[in-house]
Design a protein around this motif. Sequence first.
Motif, PDB file in Angstrom:
ATOM      1  N   LEU A   1      30.453  44.056  42.925  1.00 45.66           N
ATOM      2  CA  LEU A   1      31.002  43.653  41.627  1.00 45.66           C
ATOM      3  C   LEU A   1      32.247  44.463  41.298  1.00 45.66           C
ATOM      4  CD1 LEU A   1      30.740  42.055  38.950  1.00 45.66           C
ATOM      5  CD2 LEU A   1      29.268  43.904  38.116  1.00 45.66           C
ATOM      6  N   ASN A   2      32.198  45.757  41.496  1.00 44.76           N
ATOM      7  CA  ASN A   2      33.344  46.603  41.170  1.00 44.76           C
ATOM      8  C   ASN A   2      34.568  46.236  41.998  1.00 44.76           C
ATOM      9  OD1 ASN A   2      31.855  47.999  39.279  1.00 44.76           O
ATOM     10  ND2 ASN A   2      31.343  49.704  40.647  1.00 44.76           N
TER      11      ASN A   2
ATOM     12  N   ASP B   1      35.817  42.828  40.789  1.00 48.25           N
ATOM     13  CA  ASP B   1      36.469  42.926  39.476  1.00 48.25           C
ATOM     14  C   ASP B   1      37.856  43.551  39.587  1.00 48.25           C
ATOM     15  OD1 ASP B   1      34.660  41.650  37.903  1.00 48.25           O
ATOM     16  OD2 ASP B   1      33.624  43.459  37.221  1.00 48.25           O
TER      17      ASP B   1
ATOM     18  N   ASN C   1      40.777  41.370  38.177  1.00 48.98           N
ATOM     19  CA  ASN C   1      41.632  41.842  37.082  1.00 48.98           C
ATOM     20  C   ASN C   1      43.113  41.673  37.407  1.00 48.98           C
ATOM     21  OD1 ASN C   1      39.415  42.533  35.536  1.00 48.98           O
ATOM     22  ND2 ASN C   1      39.354  44.655  36.269  1.00 48.98           N
TER      23      ASN C   1
ATOM     24  N   CYS D   1      34.519  35.620  44.007  1.00 49.69           N
ATOM     25  CA  CYS D   1      34.396  35.088  42.646  1.00 49.69           C
ATOM     26  C   CYS D   1      33.376  33.955  42.602  1.00 49.69           C
ATOM     27  CB  CYS D   1      35.758  34.613  42.142  1.00 49.69           C
ATOM     28  SG  CYS D   1      36.845  35.963  41.646  1.00 49.69           S
TER      29      CYS D   1
ATOM     30  N   TYR E   1      34.859  33.850  36.607  1.00 52.32           N
ATOM     31  CA  TYR E   1      34.921  33.936  38.065  1.00 52.32           C
ATOM     32  C   TYR E   1      35.117  32.540  38.673  1.00 52.32           C
ATOM     33  CZ  TYR E   1      33.081  38.669  37.413  1.00 52.32           C
ATOM     34  OH  TYR E   1      32.908  39.981  37.028  1.00 52.32           O
TER      35      TYR E   1
END
Length: 867
Positions: free
Chosen positions: A64-65, A68, A72, A129, A141
């Motif tokens: 997830l990190n 993201d 972003n 995503c 996503y």
Amino acid sequence: MKKQLISLQRKYLVLNIFMLFFISNLLAQEAERPFIWVKQSERSQILEKIAQEPWATSLYTKFLNRADEDFNVYQKSPELFLKKLPFNWEAQKPKQIPPLKIIIRTGPQEKLSAPKKYIEYCLQVAIDCGVLYYLTNDEKYAQCGLDILHTFIESISQLPYPTESGNNGIIYPEDHLYESRVINAQIPIIYDFITPFIKKGGMPYDFVKNKKVLFNNAKAQKVFKNYVELVINQGMTGSNWSVLEAPSMVQNLLALDNVSDRKKYINVYLNEGSPRQDPLSTIASFYKNPGDVYPETSNYSNAVASYSTVLMTMLTKYDPSLNLIEKYPNIPLGLSRWEAMKYPNGELVRFGDAPRTGGTSYAYCEYAYYLGEITETPDYKKTFGYLIATAISEDTYQRDELNPRSFPSRAYFEPLQLLWYSKNLKGEIIPQKQPRTDNLVHASVFLQRNESADENPENGLMCFVGGAAMVHGHATGMNMELYGKGQVLGVDNGNGNYKLDLHENYSRLFAAHNTVIVNGNSQSEGGWANLGQNPVELVSMEPMPLKEAVSPNFSFTQTSFLDDKGDKAEAEEQRTLALIRTSETTGYYVDVFRSKSKLPNQYHDYLYHNIGDALVFENKDLTLVPTPNRYMANANNKWVANRTYRHPGWHFFENVETSSQYNKEVKATFNTEKIEGKPIYMGLHIPGFDDREYTKVKAPLTFSAPKPYDTLATPTLVIRKKGEAWIAPFVVVYEPYNETVNNKSVQSVEKLMQDGMYKGLKIKSKTPNGLIIQYIITQAEHELYENKENGIIFKGVFAIITLDRNEELTEMYIGNGEELHFKNNSIKKISGENFAAYLHFNNSEPLLETNGKCMVQLANGKQITVE
């Protein structure tokens, strides 16, 4: 009336069957996506696994990190994010997303430029995503994945479809093999995960129109079908290409909405194939037995098993009735085979275009375990559960490791870690020892190992002899590698960047290997990339591959090779390589290489490469002088990439220094003193023979050597014998040792001769257990060696007699023979074929291990008979 009723019932039955068939096909055609990697029904179980299992929680957090961080960047400006793709703006039509640039890959194995790398990056971001939309239901996503999908579909739809067969892609018109993996295989996965969002009314952002538009599913379906057809019509059979391209074919066919098309193409992938695409059934034919591998070098062979395991799992999930696990059970089992091909330090034996590191991929073992779980196959769960659990216990693998986002030439399967790793992994950790000997049939590799009792890699011994033609193979002749004191010392050069002069005209050819070059013209001919050679053939071996050894200390191989490619070598060769352990920390190798040519004025060159700083001769009267032109005769021969080479490749040798004829025994040492930790040495004892010339050179660097030797030249010894080298072969005793250059155990080496023919060696060693003397006899089957002075008689191929410092008998070993006598002690066969036997003494009590019928007669009158 009764007949009419039966007829009516039959009509209703047929009608019901038809309706069920129609409905099932309709449901299959309208199957709820996603279903290529996972189904919607599996979501709750995956979320439960992430919530309850610490490793899964950690893995999900890392995934997830990373996602993201990429998301972003996209979210700040979808327009700028998408515009970084390498578009052909000059070909843009009004108010349309422009086509991507056509990319021509030129030069040697080029590194990806930033724009090209960005294509792969975008697709991987979109897949991630899609996975997060599946897991979180967060439409941000889905929007990112859909925007990237739309951009690629609109752009690729404008590019011409290849009309000729070959290796022709759409974005990479000269390299479909590459494109199919890094681009074509990814796009259908994005579609599969994003489709639920589209059906809910989701619309992609079009950065040219600067607004959201309807997703053109018809275009997408055409792209997917084109990708399937590309795999069928492009590429090459008879190699790993068919498997490397298969993820594009399978994932794109599953992206098709038409169930009939899916069924048709699944049959092509599994059974029919094409002139340009081997079906899975053909690939499976190489996996006849558990542990079989695809007949290429380690990394390419492993990729075949890895990709095929993933695709078998996908199709099993899609249609269990295909029964793939029952039809092709041995393909996934090939994933673990390369573990047995590792040296004690964990590095792989190397031949052809193979890396030194690699072997078992635990991620793919996880996928194979998952396949065993969903098909209820206990053997898979046992085999791969053991491998995974053992790796975890040894801290060589952790389940929460997130495979890095990288851009090699392979399909992107990393998110499967989250989706397919089993929640309930069970693996029994059972200590297992690798076999003493092994054999990779397709590579004609015959391997010997002797690990120390304390399992310290520094004290393990291992070697192999091998050589054969295969895809991604090299022209090696009868090659060998030697391991000692924690490192592969006697090395194969390996491979660097493809297409470079060094790779084509050195790494692939005889001069880069520990072999013999005949008449300066040993070469390849025919076969893959014109690198064909005859396979090394096994003459004799003890223990035979995977069999129990009769001795804990000794093993040997005798192999043969026909060097007859081209018309200037025409040689017959035989190599005997013995591994001899003399204590828990000491041991040595004996290499006997015979070679003779049919041609007049023959000469033979024995090559040995050892990583290190220098080759140092101890003989003070062995004078070497510069001979810069010694190996330059073929340096300017015609070179056609991947076809015609500058054999044998030794024009790459530098700092060439050669002796005049030198007939005495030679002692030399390869010093390797820059490896972190203890310095390592390889001592050489070479018995004296007539007509020998000694040369030392700096060969090119050895790929994947320990630092700093991966960037330094490789010290190399070349011994030339003018005339045949059969009666008086090349004989070298190699001893790896460490700590100091004077720490060697081998004290002296004398050759044993009979009627002018070499028969063996007498070796004195100073071991931690005291001084020992060993007679080592090597000859052809049924030959007789008789030494009345030493009281030795041996009929057979290979034998060892060990004496203590008082010259009292401690061991007698027959590796392959009929009888062995030392003074009044003897071992004889009773009947049948040649046998192996090991006689040793424990507190004066004789102990015998044998694999045949034999009789032992001892000097004290005792007899042992094994019927």
